[in-house]
Design a protein around this motif. Structure first.
Motif, PDB file in Angstrom:
ATOM      1  N   PRO A   1     -61.295 -60.634 -56.161  1.00 11.35           N
ATOM      2  CA  PRO A   1     -62.471 -61.098 -55.417  1.00 11.35           C
ATOM      3  C   PRO A   1     -62.982 -62.427 -55.963  1.00 11.35           C
ATOM      4  N   ARG A   2     -63.226 -63.383 -55.080  1.00 15.84           N
ATOM      5  CA  ARG A   2     -63.767 -64.687 -55.463  1.00 15.84           C
ATOM      6  C   ARG A   2     -65.050 -64.926 -54.676  1.00 15.84           C
ATOM      7  N   PRO A   3     -66.203 -64.754 -55.307  1.00 15.38           N
ATOM      8  CA  PRO A   3     -67.471 -64.896 -54.583  1.00 15.38           C
ATOM      9  C   PRO A   3     -67.672 -66.301 -54.045  1.00 15.38           C
ATOM     10  N   ARG A   4     -68.220 -66.382 -52.849  1.00 17.92           N
ATOM     11  CA  ARG A   4     -68.554 -67.671 -52.237  1.00 17.92           C
ATOM     12  C   ARG A   4     -69.952 -68.085 -52.718  1.00 17.92           C
ATOM     13  N   ASP A   5     -70.027 -68.434 -53.974  1.00 19.41           N
ATOM     14  CA  ASP A   5     -71.325 -68.664 -54.607  1.00 19.41           C
ATOM     15  C   ASP A   5     -71.548 -70.101 -55.037  1.00 19.41           C
ATOM     16  N   ALA A   6     -70.826 -71.049 -54.441  1.00 16.73           N
ATOM     17  CA  ALA A   6     -70.974 -72.457 -54.822  1.00 16.73           C
ATOM     18  C   ALA A   6     -72.410 -72.926 -54.637  1.00 16.73           C
ATOM     19  N   LEU A   7     -73.062 -72.458 -53.585  1.00 15.46           N
ATOM     20  CA  LEU A   7     -74.444 -72.863 -53.334  1.00 15.46           C
ATOM     21  C   LEU A   7     -75.353 -72.387 -54.475  1.00 15.46           C
ATOM     22  N   LEU A   8     -75.196 -71.132 -54.864  1.00 19.02           N
ATOM     23  CA  LEU A   8     -76.018 -70.586 -55.950  1.00 19.02           C
ATOM     24  C   LEU A   8     -75.749 -71.294 -57.265  1.00 19.02           C
ATOM     25  N   ARG A   9     -74.500 -71.572 -57.534  1.00 17.22           N
ATOM     26  CA  ARG A   9     -74.153 -72.247 -58.786  1.00 17.22           C
ATOM     27  C   ARG A   9     -74.651 -73.692 -58.790  1.00 17.22           C
ATOM     28  N   SER A  10     -74.662 -74.318 -57.617  1.00 17.71           N
ATOM     29  CA  SER A  10     -75.149 -75.705 -57.560  1.00 17.71           C
ATOM     30  C   SER A  10     -76.627 -75.786 -57.904  1.00 17.71           C
ATOM     31  N   LEU A  11     -77.350 -74.697 -57.710  1.00 14.84           N
ATOM     32  CA  LEU A  11     -78.765 -74.645 -58.052  1.00 14.84           C
ATOM     33  C   LEU A  11     -78.995 -74.248 -59.511  1.00 14.84           C
ATOM     34  N   GLY A  12     -77.904 -73.862 -60.190  1.00 13.77           N
ATOM     35  CA  GLY A  12     -78.018 -73.496 -61.593  1.00 13.77           C
ATOM     36  C   GLY A  12     -78.319 -72.031 -61.833  1.00 13.77           C
ATOM     37  N   ALA A  13     -77.965 -71.167 -60.895  1.00 11.89           N
ATOM     38  CA  ALA A  13     -78.234 -69.741 -61.051  1.00 11.89           C
ATOM     39  C   ALA A  13     -77.482 -69.179 -62.250  1.00 11.89           C
ATOM     40  N   ALA A  14     -78.156 -68.325 -63.009  1.00  9.84           N
ATOM     41  CA  ALA A  14     -77.537 -67.686 -64.167  1.00  9.84           C
ATOM     42  C   ALA A  14     -76.436 -66.738 -63.713  1.00  9.84           C
ATOM     43  N   THR A  15     -75.389 -66.619 -64.533  1.00  6.64           N
ATOM     44  CA  THR A  15     -74.260 -65.763 -64.203  1.00  6.64           C
ATOM     45  C   THR A  15     -74.094 -64.684 -65.253  1.00  6.64           C
ATOM     46  N   THR A  16     -73.277 -63.685 -64.900  1.00 13.47           N
ATOM     47  CA  THR A  16     -73.018 -62.586 -65.805  1.00 13.47           C
ATOM     48  C   THR A  16     -71.570 -62.159 -65.660  1.00 13.47           C
ATOM     49  N   GLY A  17     -71.136 -61.185 -66.482  1.00 13.90           N
ATOM     50  CA  GLY A  17     -69.773 -60.691 -66.404  1.00 13.90           C
ATOM     51  C   GLY A  17     -68.829 -61.559 -67.200  1.00 13.90           C
ATOM     52  N   PRO A  18     -67.534 -61.167 -67.236  1.00 15.29           N
ATOM     53  CA  PRO A  18     -66.534 -61.931 -67.982  1.00 15.29           C
ATOM     54  C   PRO A  18     -66.474 -63.383 -67.516  1.00 15.29           C
ATOM     55  N   LEU A  19     -66.689 -64.304 -68.430  1.00 14.56           N
ATOM     56  CA  LEU A  19     -66.622 -65.737 -68.149  1.00 14.56           C
ATOM     57  C   LEU A  19     -67.607 -66.155 -67.050  1.00 14.56           C
ATOM     58  N   GLY A  20     -68.719 -65.428 -66.934  1.00  9.64           N
ATOM     59  CA  GLY A  20     -69.712 -65.787 -65.918  1.00  9.64           C
ATOM     60  C   GLY A  20     -69.193 -65.646 -64.508  1.00  9.64           C
ATOM     61  N   THR A  21     -68.487 -64.550 -64.244  1.00  9.13           N
ATOM     62  CA  THR A  21     -67.824 -64.373 -62.958  1.00  9.13           C
ATOM     63  C   THR A  21     -68.795 -64.259 -61.791  1.00  9.13           C
ATOM     64  N   TRP A  22     -69.931 -63.590 -61.989  1.00  5.55           N
ATOM     65  CA  TRP A  22     -70.838 -63.285 -60.895  1.00  5.55           C
ATOM     66  C   TRP A  22     -72.230 -63.829 -61.182  1.00  5.55           C
ATOM     67  N   VAL A  23     -72.894 -64.288 -60.128  1.00  8.19           N
ATOM     68  CA  VAL A  23     -74.284 -64.702 -60.251  1.00  8.19           C
ATOM     69  C   VAL A  23     -75.133 -63.466 -60.518  1.00  8.19           C
TER      70      VAL A  23
END
Length: 311
Positions: free
Chosen positions: A231-253
């Motif tokens: 699974p590859r989350p479509r989270d580019a928008l969230l990451r562009s805003l600097g949303a914190a991530t969690t999981g192995p290597l920051g896999t998920w917002v």
């Protein structure tokens, strides 16, 4: 930040089951809602959904069509297209689309995920039809068939063991993985799950139906293939805003139990933050997050009223 050409309470990016479910609740709560959707749902290649109460066997695209009709009836505006940018100044959020800018009080991201498939010839062409992932979604339709499980990780053995509930003719293709530990191998043998070593080199298809799995130059007949995409989350928008991530290597917002991200005013729901959100779960979470979002807006409404009227 510019004023934008439209002001609203909530912009929802993504019009899948989670996004539309949230839009339905918020629209019924008389919130001004805009849904921006590119029309590329994760399950668009599947002809039918299963395990969705009241809609078992319905086309997933038909479900979304019905959902769009329902939310539009409550004044939700639907925009077909993609979000090209998001900016926030702490007081409001501005969402850029091809139709122009929308200034909103809250942003809900429900953009889903992509399934990254094994690079096996013939597999991608059958994805969602003769090649599937979820036993609970498709196991019943292939009960008593010869079921092939193409391993993509050591955990694929669990998938094979689960599918044994639907068929007594399950074949586990080890693919690039070596023979499992002795206890797991014994469990496969004792439950009559056939073990096929070697690398899978292709999926055999005839008349648009899966008929076999090619392994090191030989063909093993099957009626369907189950596998485990990444699974590859479509989270580019969230990451562009600097949303914190969690999981192995920051896999998920990261989100809290109500769907809040670390960015003020920005929420997320569905597959973009949870790989296990199937259709019914996504609809339920969309409703839950909508309730929490509306409560957050209500608290803001009260605070604004008190600030302007005084004692």
């Amino acid at each position: 930040m510019g004023s934008g050409r439209e002001r609203t309470d909530v912009v929802i990016v993504g019009g899948g089951p989670a996004g539309l479910s949230a839009a339905l609740s918020l629209g019924r709560a008389r919130r001004r809602v805009v849904v921006v959707d590119a029309g590329k749902p994760r399950n668009m290649t599947a002809a039918h959904m299963h395990g969705v109460l009241g809609h078992d066997g319905l086309s997933p695209l038909r479900l979304l069509e019905l959902g769009r009709e329902e939310v539009a009836g409550y004044g939700v505006r639907l925009v077909h297209g993609e979000v090209t940018g998001v900016r926030t100044d702490g007081a409001a959020i501005e969402v850029e689309t091809a139709d122009g800018a929308i200034r909103t009080r809250r942003l809900l991201v429900a953009t889903g995920l992509d399934d990254v498939l094994p690079n096996i010839p013939g597999l991608g062409e059958q994805w969602g039809r003769g090649v599937v992932v979820c036993p609970y979604c498709d196991g019943w339709e292939h009960r008593n068939e010869v079921v092939g499980v193409v391993a993509t990780s050591p955990r694929s053995i669990e998938q094979a063991q689960l599918l044994r509930q639907w068929s007594d003719r399950v074949i586990y293709f080890a693919n690039a993985f070596s023979e499992p530990p002795a206890d797991e191998m014994e469990a496969l043998v004792r439950r009559d799950i056939r073990f096929e070593p070697g690398s899978v080199t292709g999926i055999r298809v005839e008349d648009d139906r899966v008929t076999g799995v090619e392994v090191d130059g030989r063909v093993v007949s099957v009626g369907v293939v189950f596998t485990g995409p990444t699974p590859r989350p479509r989270d580019a928008l969230l990451r562009s805003l600097g949303a914190a991530t969690t999981g192995p290597l920051g896999t998920w917002v990261d989100i809290d139990e109500d769907g809040r991200t670390s960015i003020p005013g920005v929420w997320a729901v569905g597959n973009v933050v949870n790989a296990r959100s199937n259709v019914p779960l996504s609809m339920g979470l969309g409703s839950l997050v909508a309730g929490a979002l509306n409560a957050d807006l209500l608290a803001d409404d009260i605070a604004r009223t008190l600030a302007t009227t005084g004692p």
